[in-house]
Design an enzyme around this catalytic site. Structure first.
Site, PDB file in Angstrom:
ATOM      1  N   LYS A 200       0.872  -1.181   0.000  1.00  0.00           N
ATOM      2  CA  LYS A 200       0.000   0.000   0.000  1.00  0.00           C
ATOM      3  C   LYS A 200       0.908   1.230   0.000  1.00  0.00           C
ATOM      4  CE  LYS A 200      -1.960   3.139   1.939  1.00  0.00           C
ATOM      5  NZ  LYS A 200      -1.852   4.504   1.362  1.00  0.00           N
ATOM      6  N   GLU A 275       9.034   1.699  11.058  1.00  0.00           N
ATOM      7  CA  GLU A 275      10.122   2.650  10.787  1.00  0.00           C
ATOM      8  C   GLU A 275       9.467   4.019  10.822  1.00  0.00           C
ATOM      9  OE1 GLU A 275      13.226   1.810  10.244  1.00  0.00           O
ATOM     10  OE2 GLU A 275      13.225  -0.204   9.410  1.00  0.00           O
ATOM     11  N   CYS A 309      13.726  10.753   7.026  1.00  0.00           N
ATOM     12  CA  CYS A 309      13.510  10.419   8.436  1.00  0.00           C
ATOM     13  C   CYS A 309      14.809  10.384   9.225  1.00  0.00           C
ATOM     14  CB  CYS A 309      12.785   9.094   8.542  1.00  0.00           C
ATOM     15  SG  CYS A 309      13.545   7.833   7.521  1.00  0.00           S
ATOM     16  N   GLU A 409       9.805  16.849  14.949  1.00  0.00           N
ATOM     17  CA  GLU A 409      10.270  16.548  13.596  1.00  0.00           C
ATOM     18  C   GLU A 409       9.618  17.551  12.633  1.00  0.00           C
ATOM     19  OE1 GLU A 409       8.804  13.074  11.508  1.00  0.00           O
ATOM     20  OE2 GLU A 409      10.872  12.526  11.052  1.00  0.00           O
TER      21      GLU A 409
HETATM   22  P1  NAP Z   1       1.993   8.752   7.226  1.00  0.00           P
HETATM   23  O1  NAP Z   1       0.932   9.770   7.155  1.00  0.00           O
HETATM   24  O2  NAP Z   1       2.208   8.023   8.483  1.00  0.00           O
HETATM   25  O3  NAP Z   1       1.709   7.743   6.007  1.00  0.00           O
HETATM   26  C1  NAP Z   1       2.496   6.621   5.743  1.00  0.00           C
HETATM   27  C2  NAP Z   1       1.656   5.571   5.054  1.00  0.00           C
HETATM   28  O4  NAP Z   1       0.638   5.116   5.936  1.00  0.00           O
HETATM   29  C3  NAP Z   1       0.952   6.080   3.811  1.00  0.00           C
HETATM   30  O5  NAP Z   1       0.909   5.059   2.850  1.00  0.00           O
HETATM   31  C4  NAP Z   1      -0.448   6.366   4.329  1.00  0.00           C
HETATM   32  O6  NAP Z   1      -1.412   6.329   3.315  1.00  0.00           O
HETATM   33  C5  NAP Z   1      -0.618   5.218   5.296  1.00  0.00           C
HETATM   34  N1  NAP Z   1      -1.656   5.423   6.304  1.00  0.00           N
HETATM   35  C6  NAP Z   1      -2.249   6.563   6.717  1.00  0.00           C
HETATM   36  N2  NAP Z   1      -3.159   6.304   7.667  1.00  0.00           N
HETATM   37  C7  NAP Z   1      -3.147   4.958   7.870  1.00  0.00           C
HETATM   38  C8  NAP Z   1      -3.849   4.073   8.745  1.00  0.00           C
HETATM   39  N3  NAP Z   1      -4.763   4.506   9.604  1.00  0.00           N
HETATM   40  N4  NAP Z   1      -3.552   2.758   8.690  1.00  0.00           N
HETATM   41  C9  NAP Z   1      -2.613   2.281   7.836  1.00  0.00           C
HETATM   42  N5  NAP Z   1      -1.935   3.076   6.987  1.00  0.00           N
HETATM   43  C10 NAP Z   1      -2.190   4.397   7.009  1.00  0.00           C
HETATM   44  O7  NAP Z   1       3.419   9.328   6.895  1.00  0.00           O
HETATM   45  P2  NAP Z   1       3.791  10.264   5.697  1.00  0.00           P
HETATM   46  O8  NAP Z   1       3.130  11.568   5.966  1.00  0.00           O
HETATM   47  O9  NAP Z   1       3.522   9.598   4.433  1.00  0.00           O
HETATM   48  O10 NAP Z   1       5.403  10.328   5.851  1.00  0.00           O
HETATM   49  C11 NAP Z   1       6.068  11.209   6.704  1.00  0.00           C
HETATM   50  C12 NAP Z   1       6.455  10.570   8.026  1.00  0.00           C
HETATM   51  O11 NAP Z   1       7.065   9.296   7.837  1.00  0.00           O
HETATM   52  C13 NAP Z   1       7.485  11.357   8.790  1.00  0.00           C
HETATM   53  O12 NAP Z   1       7.124  11.402  10.141  1.00  0.00           O
HETATM   54  C14 NAP Z   1       8.780  10.588   8.630  1.00  0.00           C
HETATM   55  O13 NAP Z   1       9.721  10.747   9.608  1.00  0.00           O
HETATM   56  C15 NAP Z   1       8.310   9.205   8.561  1.00  0.00           C
HETATM   57  N6  NAP Z   1       9.257   8.382   7.792  1.00  0.00           N
HETATM   58  C16 NAP Z   1      10.023   7.463   8.439  1.00  0.00           C
HETATM   59  C17 NAP Z   1      10.938   6.688   7.745  1.00  0.00           C
HETATM   60  C18 NAP Z   1      11.797   5.648   8.411  1.00  0.00           C
HETATM   61  O14 NAP Z   1      12.393   4.840   7.738  1.00  0.00           O
HETATM   62  N7  NAP Z   1      11.892   5.603   9.709  1.00  0.00           N
HETATM   63  C19 NAP Z   1      11.068   6.843   6.386  1.00  0.00           C
HETATM   64  C20 NAP Z   1      10.278   7.803   5.753  1.00  0.00           C
HETATM   65  C21 NAP Z   1       9.354   8.551   6.473  1.00  0.00           C
HETATM   66  P3  NAP Z   1      -1.898   7.661   2.555  1.00  0.00           P
HETATM   67  O15 NAP Z   1      -0.772   8.602   2.538  1.00  0.00           O
HETATM   68  O16 NAP Z   1      -2.274   7.189   1.212  1.00  0.00           O
HETATM   69  O17 NAP Z   1      -3.060   8.153   3.326  1.00  0.00           O
END
Ligand code: NAP
Ligand code: MG
Length: 502
Positions: A200, A275, A309, A409
């Site tokens: 996904k 992650e 991240c 962050e």
């Molecule tokens: P996010 O909002 O948490 O979304 C990540 C993924 O989860 C997307 O595919 C999103 O889908 C999905 N999602 C949203 N709500 C969900 C739910 N209730 N259940 C299951 N999946 C759900 O994060 P983001 O805004 O895309 O990315 C930014 C964040 O990710 C930052 O905080 C960053 O630090 C972190 N990050 C961490 C790493 C690491 O390796 N540690 C790497 C990259 C990013 P949709 O977007 O389609 O709604």
């Protein structure tokens, strides 16, 4: 301060003609997708075709679209993955390695299009997108192929045979900032282990996942081994993380969503690997090569416009050297020309989406009220394409580690410089964070620098610019999550251990 802001606005305008040409070259079939990939075939979502636009971060235009899958598509994908599991998991690991090599070939064959698409979906300058957003996943697929041989699939322990077996059906949920890299970290490890996958991708940057599915289809993987369902996480996320037939959820994204997934998964005692975010520190010891350390730290912080991240967003420096560090940091930041990601002169692109831009600007503005702004800021202007999600690189100095800009962050191009008076204090500052993902230590005395690195509570630390190692485990402590990705340990993450006594 004012003069710095003025100087910072002297950035190159984007060359519109080159940009239009490159966009024209993009193959419409790669960017305009209307099918999900389930059970080895491309199919329309069960409850009718609703398309979600993919927005070009550079100018806000529409780059393409993907279908919005629903709960019934998740159901079909999980069932397909379940049905494919037994035969896939029973293949010899070397056969799965052959498939991974074919997938790698397919990604290499699509590398140019992938780089052009990700550069515009995410906003990373094309050259960097090509090397990092595409080059890294290619390297990592090769890393998984090699690592398959390093995994101890079976060994003897007294009268027991210890067998490593595939964990089962894996839900791979990925974010938008390194969309292909993050997906490959999960899909590569899971397929190598013998798991089947339902992926996904994030709605903001989903196109590379579809191109990976093209490569997987071309590689001839058995039907159901890999399935792709796009759609809004808030709608289909719970269906996936709460599904009784999913054995392991591998999630990369925000701490808030990660926490929700872990709670939903707990209902079925489903394993979860997370992650999450980070707020990593780069510590400059008093004997560090300041020029190299500051330049590398600034580039690391601003990579992908700060949407990384593991970015070193806190530069922790000896108080007596702070003013020198500020000058060096500004010099390095000035080289990061802000502009259109497809323009050759661009070193820093836009943020990935409007909401990310708004959230980053809000945090910068809030910090401007109390912190010492030494470069950029919310009022800094740059000549950039209209409609794009640009934020000027920004540096605050003399920051107290307790302040919000040092704790939260930002996920944007913002660096905070934090002074310290003793090495113990530097370590305490680095560790005074809810997160624990990465970090750096710089010092002429390598042994002393490594000793400091060992005191930092994070999953990775680079000493004196140590090279990226694709075989090394990647993952976090504390609110940065748990579980590790990449290399042999990144395959073992997707396995269970069985002991057979005789
Ligand atoms: P996010 O909002 O948490 O979304 C990540 C993924 O989860 C997307 O595919 C999103 O889908 C999905 N999602 C949203 N709500 C969900 C739910 N209730 N259940 C299951 N999946 C759900 O994060 P983001 O805004 O895309 O990315 C930014 C964040 O990710 C930052 O905080 C960053 O630090 C972190 N990050 C961490 C790493 C690491 O390796 N540690 C790497 C990259 C990013 P949709 O977007 O389609 O709604
Ligand atoms: Mg989100």
């Amino acid at each position: 301060m004012t003069s710095l802001l003025k100087e910072s606005s002297a950035v190159k305008p984007a060359k519109v003609s080159t940009i239009t040409k490159v966009i024209d070259m993009l193959d419409n079939r790669l960017t305009h997708r209307s099918s999900l990939y389930i059970n080895g075939r491309w199919c329309a979502p069960e409850n009718g075709l609703v398309l979600t636009d993919v927005i070009n971060a550079a100018d806000g235009s529409v780059l393409g679209h993907v279908p919005s899958g629903g709960v019934s598509d998740i159901e079909a994908a999980v069932q397909a993955a379940r049905a494919a599991f037994e035969s896939w998991s029973n293949l010899p690991p070397s056969v799965r390695a052959d498939y991974l090599m074919k997938i790698q070939d397919g990604v290499v064959g699509r590398a140019v299009a992938l780089a052009e698409i990700i550069a515009q979906e995410v906003g990373m300058p094309l050259k960097m997108a090509s090397a990092i957003q595409v080059g890294l996943p290619v390297t990592n697929l090769g890393g998984f192929v090699r690592a398959i041989d390093e995994v101890e699939w079976e060994y003897e322990l007294g009268n027991s045979s210890i067998c490593r077996e595939a964990a089962g059906v894996v839900a791979a949920i990925t974010p938008w900032n390194y969309p292909l890299h993050q997906l490959v970290g999960k899909v590569g490890g899971a397929l190598a282990a013998g798991c089947t996958v339902v992926a996904k991708p994030a709605d903001i940057a989903p196109l590379s996942a579809f191109i990976l599915a093209d490569a997987i289809e071309e590689a001839g993987l058995p039907a159901g081994v890999f399935n792709l369902v796009s759609g809004p996480g808030r709608v289909i996320g719970d269906a996936l993380s709460g599904h009784a037939d999913v054995d392991l959820i591998s999630f990369t994204g925000s701490t808030a969503v990660g926490s929700r997934i872990a709670k939903t998964a707990a209902n079925n005692i489903t394993r979860v690997a997370l992650e999450l975010g980070g707020k990593s520190a780069s510590i400059l010891l008093d004997d560090a090569d300041l020029e190299k350390a500051v330049k590398t730290s600034v580039n690391n912080c601003f990579l992908n416009s700060g949407q990384t991240c593991s970015a070193w967003t806190r530069l922790v420096v000896p108080r007596s050297r702070q003013e020198v560090v500020i000058e060096l940091a500004i010099t390095a930041a000035k080289k990061l020309t802000l502009g259109h990601p497809m323009d050759e002169g661009t070193r820093l692109g836009p943020l990935a989406c409007a909401s990310q831009m708004a959230s980053v600007l809000k945090m910068i503005k809030a910090a401007e009220g109390s912190e010492r702004l030494v470069y950029g800021g919310s009022a800094a202007v740059a000549e950039v394409p209209e409609g794009g999600f640009y934020v000027h690189p920004t540096i605050f100095a003399d920051v107290d580690n307790k302040s919000p800009i040092a704790q939260d962050e930002v996920f944007g191009p913002v660096l905070v410089i934090i002074p310290y008076d003793s090495v113990d204090e530097a370590v305490a500052i680095a560790n005074d964070s809810a997160y624990g993902l990465a970090g750096a230590v710089w010092g002429a005395d390598q042994e002393r620098a490594v000793a400091v690195a060992k005191r930092i509570r994070t999953g990775q630390v680079d000493v004196n610019g140590g090279r990226f190692n694709p075989a090394a485990p990647f993952g976090g402590y504390k609110k940065s999550g748990y579980g590790r990705e990449f290399g042999a340990l990144g395959i073992e993450e997707f396995t269970e251990l069985k002991a057979i006594q005789q």
